[in-house]
Design a protein around this motif. Structure first.
Motif, PDB file in Angstrom:
ATOM      1  N   VAL A 102      50.429   9.724 -12.147  1.00 12.78           N
ATOM      2  CA  VAL A 102      49.007   9.582 -12.464  1.00 12.78           C
ATOM      3  C   VAL A 102      48.175   9.269 -11.223  1.00 12.78           C
ATOM      4  CG1 VAL A 102      49.468   8.794 -14.806  1.00 12.78           C
ATOM      5  CG2 VAL A 102      49.252   7.117 -12.977  1.00 12.78           C
ATOM      6  N   LYS A 103      46.935   9.704 -11.284  1.00 13.22           N
ATOM      7  CA  LYS A 103      45.958   9.310 -10.276  1.00 13.22           C
ATOM      8  C   LYS A 103      45.242   8.072 -10.795  1.00 13.22           C
ATOM      9  CE  LYS A 103      44.971  13.915  -8.387  1.00 13.22           C
ATOM     10  NZ  LYS A 103      43.907  14.924  -8.134  1.00 13.22           N
ATOM     11  N   LEU A 104      45.152   7.070  -9.971  1.00 13.13           N
ATOM     12  CA  LEU A 104      44.493   5.833 -10.393  1.00 13.13           C
ATOM     13  C   LEU A 104      42.997   5.913 -10.112  1.00 13.13           C
ATOM     14  CD1 LEU A 104      47.104   3.118  -9.337  1.00 13.13           C
ATOM     15  CD2 LEU A 104      46.815   4.279 -11.536  1.00 13.13           C
ATOM     16  N   ASP A 105      42.394   6.988 -10.608  1.00  8.47           N
ATOM     17  CA  ASP A 105      40.946   7.149 -10.519  1.00  8.47           C
ATOM     18  C   ASP A 105      40.302   6.507 -11.738  1.00  8.47           C
ATOM     19  OD1 ASP A 105      41.359   8.629  -8.223  1.00  8.47           O
ATOM     20  OD2 ASP A 105      41.303  10.553  -9.267  1.00  8.47           O
ATOM     21  N   GLY A 106      39.043   6.123 -11.611  1.00  5.37           N
ATOM     22  CA  GLY A 106      38.349   5.501 -12.719  1.00  5.37           C
ATOM     23  C   GLY A 106      38.699   4.029 -12.841  1.00  5.37           C
ATOM     24  N   ALA A 107      38.441   3.469 -14.008  1.00  5.73           N
ATOM     25  CA  ALA A 107      38.704   2.052 -14.254  1.00  5.73           C
ATOM     26  C   ALA A 107      40.080   1.882 -14.898  1.00  5.73           C
ATOM     27  CB  ALA A 107      37.624   1.467 -15.160  1.00  5.73           C
ATOM     28  N   TRP A 108      40.828   0.899 -14.402  1.00  3.74           N
ATOM     29  CA  TRP A 108      42.170   0.639 -14.920  1.00  3.74           C
ATOM     30  C   TRP A 108      42.327  -0.830 -15.272  1.00  3.74           C
ATOM     31  CZ3 TRP A 108      46.431   3.878 -15.683  1.00  3.74           C
ATOM     32  CH2 TRP A 108      46.200   5.228 -15.374  1.00  3.74           C
ATOM     33  N   LEU A 109      42.973  -1.085 -16.397  1.00  2.00           N
ATOM     34  CA  LEU A 109      43.294  -2.436 -16.825  1.00  2.00           C
ATOM     35  C   LEU A 109      44.773  -2.680 -16.544  1.00  2.00           C
ATOM     36  CD1 LEU A 109      42.504  -5.068 -18.345  1.00  2.00           C
ATOM     37  CD2 LEU A 109      43.210  -3.907 -20.449  1.00  2.00           C
ATOM     38  N   ASP A 118      39.865   1.565 -24.108  1.00  2.00           N
ATOM     39  CA  ASP A 118      39.526   2.888 -24.635  1.00  2.00           C
ATOM     40  C   ASP A 118      38.034   2.963 -24.954  1.00  2.00           C
ATOM     41  OD1 ASP A 118      39.524   5.376 -25.916  1.00  2.00           O
ATOM     42  OD2 ASP A 118      40.504   4.630 -27.729  1.00  2.00           O
ATOM     43  N   ALA A 119      37.538   1.964 -25.664  1.00  2.00           N
ATOM     44  CA  ALA A 119      36.126   1.957 -26.066  1.00  2.00           C
ATOM     45  C   ALA A 119      35.185   1.861 -24.875  1.00  2.00           C
ATOM     46  CB  ALA A 119      35.873   0.788 -27.025  1.00  2.00           C
ATOM     47  N   ALA A 120      35.603   1.129 -23.839  1.00  2.00           N
ATOM     48  CA  ALA A 120      34.738   0.926 -22.673  1.00  2.00           C
ATOM     49  C   ALA A 120      34.771   2.100 -21.696  1.00  2.00           C
ATOM     50  CB  ALA A 120      35.151  -0.354 -21.944  1.00  2.00           C
ATOM     51  N   GLY A 121      35.677   3.033 -21.906  1.00  2.00           N
ATOM     52  CA  GLY A 121      35.739   4.200 -21.036  1.00  2.00           C
ATOM     53  C   GLY A 121      36.692   4.069 -19.870  1.00  2.00           C
ATOM     54  N   PRO A 160      28.347  -3.243 -11.364  1.00  2.00           N
ATOM     55  CA  PRO A 160      29.179  -2.316 -12.135  1.00  2.00           C
ATOM     56  C   PRO A 160      29.672  -1.146 -11.295  1.00  2.00           C
ATOM     57  CG  PRO A 160      27.322  -3.023 -13.458  1.00  2.00           C
ATOM     58  CD  PRO A 160      27.074  -3.543 -12.069  1.00  2.00           C
ATOM     59  N   LEU A 161      30.918  -0.764 -11.500  1.00  2.00           N
ATOM     60  CA  LEU A 161      31.556   0.299 -10.734  1.00  2.00           C
ATOM     61  C   LEU A 161      32.221   1.305 -11.666  1.00  2.00           C
ATOM     62  CD1 LEU A 161      33.420  -1.948  -8.124  1.00  2.00           C
ATOM     63  CD2 LEU A 161      31.384  -0.570  -7.663  1.00  2.00           C
ATOM     64  N   SER A 162      32.485   2.490 -11.116  1.00  2.00           N
ATOM     65  CA  SER A 162      33.216   3.504 -11.864  1.00  2.00           C
ATOM     66  C   SER A 162      34.714   3.419 -11.594  1.00  2.00           C
ATOM     67  CB  SER A 162      32.705   4.910 -11.502  1.00  2.00           C
ATOM     68  OG  SER A 162      31.342   5.050 -11.831  1.00  2.00           O
ATOM     69  N   ASP A 163      35.052   3.012 -10.356  1.00  2.00           N
ATOM     70  CA  ASP A 163      36.455   2.956  -9.955  1.00  2.00           C
ATOM     71  C   ASP A 163      36.827   1.528  -9.564  1.00  2.00           C
ATOM     72  OD1 ASP A 163      37.431   6.032  -9.459  1.00  2.00           O
ATOM     73  OD2 ASP A 163      35.298   5.792  -9.084  1.00  2.00           O
ATOM     74  N   PHE A 164      37.724   0.922 -10.318  1.00  2.00           N
ATOM     75  CA  PHE A 164      38.187  -0.434 -10.010  1.00  2.00           C
ATOM     76  C   PHE A 164      39.396  -0.733 -10.884  1.00  2.00           C
ATOM     77  CE2 PHE A 164      35.303  -0.910 -13.561  1.00  2.00           C
ATOM     78  CZ  PHE A 164      35.939  -1.821 -14.390  1.00  2.00           C
ATOM     79  N   ALA A 165      40.036  -1.854 -10.591  1.00  2.00           N
ATOM     80  CA  ALA A 165      41.135  -2.330 -11.428  1.00  2.00           C
ATOM     81  C   ALA A 165      40.854  -3.776 -11.821  1.00  2.00           C
ATOM     82  CB  ALA A 165      42.463  -2.238 -10.690  1.00  2.00           C
ATOM     83  N   LEU A 166      41.199  -4.113 -13.044  1.00  2.00           N
ATOM     84  CA  LEU A 166      41.032  -5.474 -13.550  1.00  2.00           C
ATOM     85  C   LEU A 166      42.389  -5.972 -14.037  1.00  2.00           C
ATOM     86  CD1 LEU A 166      39.254  -7.892 -14.503  1.00  2.00           C
ATOM     87  CD2 LEU A 166      39.016  -6.669 -16.695  1.00  2.00           C
ATOM     88  N   ILE A 167      42.828  -7.103 -13.503  1.00  2.00           N
ATOM     89  CA  ILE A 167      44.113  -7.683 -13.897  1.00  2.00           C
ATOM     90  C   ILE A 167      43.890  -8.844 -14.862  1.00  2.00           C
ATOM     91  CG2 ILE A 167      46.267  -8.719 -13.114  1.00  2.00           C
ATOM     92  CD1 ILE A 167      45.725  -7.569 -10.340  1.00  2.00           C
ATOM     93  N   VAL A 200      34.927  -8.988 -22.627  1.00  2.00           N
ATOM     94  CA  VAL A 200      33.664  -9.413 -22.027  1.00  2.00           C
ATOM     95  C   VAL A 200      33.521  -8.834 -20.617  1.00  2.00           C
ATOM     96  CG1 VAL A 200      32.376 -11.401 -21.165  1.00  2.00           C
ATOM     97  CG2 VAL A 200      33.484 -11.514 -23.402  1.00  2.00           C
ATOM     98  N   ILE A 201      34.567  -8.956 -19.819  1.00  2.00           N
ATOM     99  CA  ILE A 201      34.498  -8.496 -18.424  1.00  2.00           C
ATOM    100  C   ILE A 201      34.478  -6.972 -18.342  1.00  2.00           C
ATOM    101  CG2 ILE A 201      35.694  -8.488 -16.202  1.00  2.00           C
ATOM    102  CD1 ILE A 201      36.787 -11.250 -16.908  1.00  2.00           C
ATOM    103  N   MET A 202      35.318  -6.304 -19.131  1.00  2.00           N
ATOM    104  CA  MET A 202      35.390  -4.847 -19.042  1.00  2.00           C
ATOM    105  C   MET A 202      34.047  -4.174 -19.271  1.00  2.00           C
ATOM    106  SD  MET A 202      39.035  -3.465 -20.543  1.00  2.00           S
ATOM    107  CE  MET A 202      39.352  -4.614 -21.879  1.00  2.00           C
ATOM    108  N   PHE A 203      33.379  -4.592 -20.334  1.00  2.00           N
ATOM    109  CA  PHE A 203      32.095  -3.946 -20.650  1.00  2.00           C
ATOM    110  C   PHE A 203      31.011  -4.320 -19.629  1.00  2.00           C
ATOM    111  CE2 PHE A 203      33.855  -2.950 -24.812  1.00  2.00           C
ATOM    112  CZ  PHE A 203      33.286  -1.704 -25.049  1.00  2.00           C
ATOM    113  N   GLN A 204      31.162  -5.456 -18.964  1.00  2.00           N
ATOM    114  CA  GLN A 204      30.163  -5.891 -17.994  1.00  2.00           C
ATOM    115  C   GLN A 204      30.280  -5.146 -16.676  1.00  2.00           C
ATOM    116  OE1 GLN A 204      27.564  -8.001 -18.089  1.00  2.00           O
ATOM    117  NE2 GLN A 204      27.114  -7.839 -15.899  1.00  2.00           N
ATOM    118  N   ILE A 205      31.505  -4.918 -16.194  1.00  2.00           N
ATOM    119  CA  ILE A 205      31.648  -4.425 -14.823  1.00  2.00           C
ATOM    120  C   ILE A 205      31.904  -2.925 -14.711  1.00  2.00           C
ATOM    121  CG2 ILE A 205      32.437  -6.695 -14.072  1.00  2.00           C
ATOM    122  CD1 ILE A 205      35.221  -5.588 -13.789  1.00  2.00           C
TER     123      ILE A 205
END
Length: 263
Positions: free
Chosen positions: A114-121, A140-143, A210-217, A256-261
């Motif tokens: 996979v390409k780790l493009d976009g937002a990843w949890l 899924d809901a947050a895109g 807010p960003l299009s490409d990031f990772a949240l742990i 809360v964080i996913m939809f915000q950033i």
């Protein structure tokens, strides 16, 4: 009604049937690993699997007579096996079952696939199936592009996790991988990585552009994030708590964080 009288469909009515015994083994991680298969149940999940998985990955549909009468027209060109209500209860992972199941092929994706493009949890040692399911559905809901199941995190093929994801597992990419490897790949492509830890250097999540490409742990329910991962993050985020509660449930905090950033 015995549907076998009206079709050439295979029917299983005995608990001693070899297929029943094999299906029951899929309730364990060992059984799933050995067969490279997993079982899902309920019409909603079966329909999501049919609509989103490659046809070859939906190996068989097991269905009671009542469920076939209701959904048979949607099961064309699939390997459908009729089962008695007793067999449905035998292979179900719930106390009450709808009577329809799909046997699916495990198709694990690795970081190389996979390409780790976009937002990843990224899930760090998350163990509660309900929390995992809620976070996958929220991603899924947050895109979000996908979710990485790190070491210690319950398997995506666990029946409780499957149910709690409510079909979102078929909409976004799910990857099983050590988070250290994922972080290394993300850092090489200069993707911002956000941790979730309240410490002196932590940043209010609302301060993040807010960003299009990031990772949240998101870290373990009781112990938080792995300390070695904390050292690798771009920023560690926190949610200000205005009331008297000591903390938020990890799935709620993630939502809360996913939809915000995400942009």
């Amino acid at each position: 009604m015995n549907l076998r009288k009206n079709s050439y469909m295979e029917r299983i009515a005995s608990k001693q049937n070899k297929k029943v015994k094999e299906l029951k083994k899929l309730a364990t991680a060992k059984g799933r690993k050995k067969s490279d298969q997993y079982l899902i149940e309920s019409w909603h999940l079966v329909q999501e699997a049919i609509n989103n998985l490659p046809k070859k990955d939906v190996i068989s549909i097991f269905v009671t007579d009542d469920q076939y009468l209701e959904h048979g027209s949607d099961l064309k060109d699939l390997n459908v096996i009729s089962i008695s209500d007793e067999i449905a209860s035998e292979i179900a992972s719930t106390s009450t079952t709808q009577g329809i199941f799909a046997l699916c092929k495990i198709n694990n994706q690795s970081l190389l696939d996979v390409k780790l493009d976009g937002a990843w949890l990224l899930l760090d040692d998350i163990q509660d199936p309900g929390n995992i399911g809620t976070m996958v559905r929220t991603a899924d809901a947050a895109g979000f592009a996908g979710v990485i199941f790190g070491d210690g995190t319950a398997s995506q093929y666990n029946s409780k996790v499957q149910r709690s994801m409510q079909g979102s597992q078929f909409h976004i990419k799910l990857v099983k991988a050590p988070l250290s490897s994922a972080v290394e790949k993300l850092k090489l492509q200069k993707t911002p990585i956000y941790g979730t830890e309240l410490n002196p250097d932590a940043v209010n999540y609302k301060e993040i552009t807010p960003l299009s490409d990031f990772a949240l742990i998101m870290g373990n329910e009781g112990n938080g994030m792995n300390k070695s991962l904390l050292k690798e993050t771009t920023n560690n985020l926190y949610i200000p708590i205005k009331g008297k509660a000591e903390s938020l449930n990890v799935a709620i905090a993630a939502a809360v964080i996913m939809f915000q950033i995400i942009k």
